[in-house]
Design an enzyme around this catalytic site. Structure first.
Site, mmCIF file in Angstrom:
data_model
loop_
_atom_site.group_PDB
_atom_site.id
_atom_site.type_symbol
_atom_site.label_atom_id
_atom_site.label_comp_id
_atom_site.label_asym_id
_atom_site.label_seq_id
_atom_site.Cartn_x
_atom_site.Cartn_y
_atom_site.Cartn_z
ATOM 1 C CG HIS A 187 39.979 37.290 43.417
ATOM 2 N ND1 HIS A 187 40.734 36.844 42.358
ATOM 3 C CD2 HIS A 187 40.866 37.532 44.429
ATOM 4 C CE1 HIS A 187 42.004 36.814 42.692
ATOM 5 N NE2 HIS A 187 42.117 37.228 43.953
ATOM 6 C CB CYS A 188 38.682 32.951 47.236
ATOM 7 S SG CYS A 188 38.931 32.406 48.937
#
Length: 360
Positions: A187-188
């Site tokens: 998850h960025c």
């Protein structure tokens, strides 16, 4: 009486022995016997305490996870809100660099550089900018891909403990998005989105072209940065003003531009090289940790781990970029393209990614 039957034989013996404790006067100062009775009481107390929190499935890892659970919860919830802030920060910093380049750098290049260098900077700079903007927008707006929860006939390898739905191969649950993601990488927060099967190419291309753009700005503006740095130092050496406000603004903008692009280039170079190595091995960030543990476990038993999703170095890159023909290396990689990746992300059969010999 049924309450005492729950005690183990050892606990029952300790309890019965403690019932026969004599008064302190009966001990007659015999310190050894008194110490023995105190030890029995201490042992019995510890046994009762352990019996209250005993769990055969508990270990040190579970204990640490329980302690850090509030921290995980806080990070997950804060990341959801700070994702918007990070995206705005990326847009703001990139816009500030573009303003400086268009207001100060490009006019200086056009007025002082030869024609062929001016053409090079205009063509390469705008192509790099187009690739950065396109892939960042697509990485943010494209869904990473989620398994269809209403379909029960999808191929799965396990059941998600949080979604309570079938989980296909290479699918993992994101605690921030609160959904399962196909071929999840991570998850960025800078995208405010998960990186998965459908937008992994956009994320990597953005990192690659942003790194190239930062290196390009740092190298191109090196002479301007040195001149601006020397000029700023002269501010404090001469009491009389030698530069106008516009010149001082130019010097400070050049220093800001070079420091920002150089710092981002160093950070993104490491990140890009790391993901390039993962793509070469046919892994994601999540699978890297899982495969290392599995390889260590099999090595201890005398076996060799083989990644089932590794199709070869060149083939891994071809599948990652969705290249079917040789011309696609230009149209799908070096030019903006929103083509979909191979497959749906539910199955990973080699026949789906097999090269068509007639297409090349």
């Amino acid at each position: 009486m049924s309450r005492w039957r729950r005690l183990s034989p050892t606990a029952a013996r300790l309890f019965l022995r403690c019932l026969h404790l004599r008064p302190c006067s009966a001990w007659g100062g015999r310190g050894g016997r008194m110490t023995g009775r105190l030890k029995e009481l201490w042992s019995y107390g510890r046994l009762l305490l352990k019996s209250l929190c005993f769990n055969a499935l508990c270990n040190f890892d579970v204990f640490l996870d329980s302690i850090f659970e509030p921290v995980y919860w806080l990070v997950d919830h804060l990341t959801r809100w700070f994702g918007v802030v990070f995206v705005c920060l990326v847009i703001l910093l990139t816009s500030s660099v573009l303003v400086i380049v268009y207001y100060f750098v490009l006019p200086l290049i056009i007025s002082t550089y030869p024609a062929h260098w001016v053409t090079w900077h205009l063509c390469y700079g705008h192509w790099n900018l187009l690739m950065i903007v396109f892939h960042y927008y697509k990485a943010i707006r494209t869904s990473p891909g989620h398994p269809l929860q209403m379909k029960t006939d999808i191929p799965s390898v396990s059941i998600c403990k949080k979604c309570i739905f079938p989980k296909p191969a290479r699918t993992h649950h994101c605690s921030i998005c609160n959904r399962c993601v196909l071929k999840m990488d991570h998850h960025c927060p800078w995208l405010n989105n998960c990186v998965g099967h459908l937008n992994h190419r956009y994320f990597f291309s953005f990192c690659l072209f942003m790194t190239m753009g930062c290196i390009y700005c740092s190298v191109s503006c090196w002479d301007m940065f040195v001149g601006a740095y020397n000029a700023v130092e002269s501010y404090y050496q001469t009491p009389e003003p030698l530069f106008t406000f516009t010149e001082k603004l130019f010097h400070k903008c050049m220093i800001y531009l070079w420091v920002l692009t150089s710092s981002v280039a160093v950070a993104l170079t490491g990140l890009t090289l790391w993901h390039a190595a993962l793509i070469t091995r046919g892994e994601t960030s999540v699978e890297r940790h899982i495969n290392r543990k599995e390889a260590r476990r099999l090595r201890d038993s005398g076996k060799v781990f083989r990644n089932p999703y590794n199709y070869g170095k060149v083939e891994n890159w071809r599948i990652f970029f969705g290249v079917k023909k040789r011309s696609h290396w230009l149209t799908h990689v070096l030019l903006p393209s929103d083509h979909a990746p191979f497959g749906e992300g539910l199955t990973w059969d080699r026949s789906v990614y097999r090269r068509d010999p007639t297409a090349i």
